[in-house]
Design a protein around this motif. Sequence first.
Motif, PDB file in Angstrom:
ATOM      1  N   SER A  26     -18.519 -21.905  57.236  1.00  0.00           N
ATOM      2  CA  SER A  26     -17.068 -21.487  56.553  1.00  0.00           C
ATOM      3  C   SER A  26     -17.075 -21.078  55.021  1.00  0.00           C
ATOM      4  O   SER A  26     -16.235 -20.291  54.641  1.00  0.00           O
ATOM      5  CB  SER A  26     -16.023 -22.203  56.826  1.00  0.00           C
ATOM      6  OG  SER A  26     -16.116 -23.795  55.920  1.00  0.00           O
ATOM      7  N   SER A  27     -17.846 -21.790  54.334  1.00  0.00           N
ATOM      8  CA  SER A  27     -17.895 -21.547  52.869  1.00  0.00           C
ATOM      9  C   SER A  27     -18.760 -20.081  52.629  1.00  0.00           C
ATOM     10  O   SER A  27     -18.585 -19.491  51.619  1.00  0.00           O
ATOM     11  CB  SER A  27     -18.880 -22.598  52.179  1.00  0.00           C
ATOM     12  OG  SER A  27     -20.214 -22.320  52.672  1.00  0.00           O
ATOM     13  N   GLN A  29     -17.741 -17.504  54.515  1.00  0.00           N
ATOM     14  CA  GLN A  29     -16.755 -16.512  54.815  1.00  0.00           C
ATOM     15  C   GLN A  29     -16.051 -16.092  53.898  1.00  0.00           C
ATOM     16  O   GLN A  29     -15.260 -17.135  53.150  1.00  0.00           O
ATOM     17  CB  GLN A  29     -16.032 -17.315  56.262  1.00  0.00           C
ATOM     18  CG  GLN A  29     -16.811 -17.089  57.304  1.00  0.00           C
ATOM     19  CD  GLN A  29     -15.938 -17.804  58.529  1.00  0.00           C
ATOM     20  OE1 GLN A  29     -14.972 -18.084  58.443  1.00  0.00           O
ATOM     21  NE2 GLN A  29     -16.679 -17.841  59.516  1.00  0.00           N
ATOM     22  N   VAL A  30     -16.006 -15.004  53.387  1.00  0.00           N
ATOM     23  CA  VAL A  30     -15.309 -14.504  52.145  1.00  0.00           C
ATOM     24  C   VAL A  30     -14.428 -13.426  52.551  1.00  0.00           C
ATOM     25  O   VAL A  30     -14.677 -12.700  53.601  1.00  0.00           O
ATOM     26  CB  VAL A  30     -16.180 -14.282  51.020  1.00  0.00           C
ATOM     27  CG1 VAL A  30     -16.809 -15.457  50.689  1.00  0.00           C
ATOM     28  CG2 VAL A  30     -17.239 -13.229  51.355  1.00  0.00           C
ATOM     29  N   HIS A 141     -24.119 -12.409  51.934  1.00  0.00           N
ATOM     30  CA  HIS A 141     -23.132 -12.826  52.589  1.00  0.00           C
ATOM     31  C   HIS A 141     -23.120 -12.212  54.041  1.00  0.00           C
ATOM     32  O   HIS A 141     -23.795 -11.398  54.284  1.00  0.00           O
ATOM     33  CB  HIS A 141     -21.669 -12.343  52.129  1.00  0.00           C
ATOM     34  CG  HIS A 141     -21.048 -12.861  50.777  1.00  0.00           C
ATOM     35  ND1 HIS A 141     -20.630 -13.892  50.657  1.00  0.00           N
ATOM     36  CD2 HIS A 141     -21.264 -12.274  49.458  1.00  0.00           C
ATOM     37  CE1 HIS A 141     -20.530 -14.262  49.296  1.00  0.00           C
ATOM     38  NE2 HIS A 141     -20.618 -13.111  48.833  1.00  0.00           N
ATOM     39  N   ALA A 156      -6.281 -17.924  53.343  1.00  0.00           N
ATOM     40  CA  ALA A 156      -7.410 -18.035  53.026  1.00  0.00           C
ATOM     41  C   ALA A 156      -7.571 -18.562  51.636  1.00  0.00           C
ATOM     42  O   ALA A 156      -6.789 -18.363  50.688  1.00  0.00           O
ATOM     43  CB  ALA A 156      -8.369 -16.767  52.938  1.00  0.00           C
ATOM     44  N   SER A 160     -12.598 -18.162  48.191  1.00  0.00           N
ATOM     45  CA  SER A 160     -13.042 -17.274  49.142  1.00  0.00           C
ATOM     46  C   SER A 160     -12.875 -15.961  49.156  1.00  0.00           C
ATOM     47  O   SER A 160     -13.128 -14.868  49.273  1.00  0.00           O
ATOM     48  CB  SER A 160     -12.736 -17.488  50.598  1.00  0.00           C
ATOM     49  OG  SER A 160     -12.990 -18.913  50.836  1.00  0.00           O
TER      50      SER A 160
END
Length: 177
Positions: A26-27, A29-30, A141, A156, A160
Amino acid sequence: MNKLAFPLSLIAIAASVFAIFQLQSSSEQVYVDVNKLLDGYKRTKIVKAEFEAKAKTLNANVDSLMADWQNELKTYEKERSRMSKKELELKQQLLGNKQQQINNYQQVIQKQIQEEDKKSTQTVINDINDYVKEYGKKHNHKIIFGASGGGNIMYADEVSDLTQEILEGLNAEFEGK
């Protein structure tokens, strides 16, 4: 009890590994705000201005033809009392044909303007997509989401959000810095 403890501990370990994996992924995911990129990208303004100038020229041609036709119509209205029946019919037919030609030309011009707008917008979008793709590869990424206010990303964390960083790099690349 020992027979139950072993499967429960396996489930607990699996859940822990899954939770750790989820935190790590999840970190990674941007996202970027696509609308902000389009608005803030300097090339967008240039391409838009070029398009608007071209559209203005094309529309001016149509306006000029329409003004000529309206002047002919006014002249016809003034002189029709002095025309014979045959001249009236011929002039009405000529004015009608000219109006139809202008309408057809106007439709062609509007279609051309729409195609030019689509083409110029696509050029900017391609620039942005190419830059984001390279940025994602360079910064490792796995995925970069594109938010456009249409509901694809409802929330979000701002951490992110890469929009400003991407925008700065995109503009720097465009300006050759």
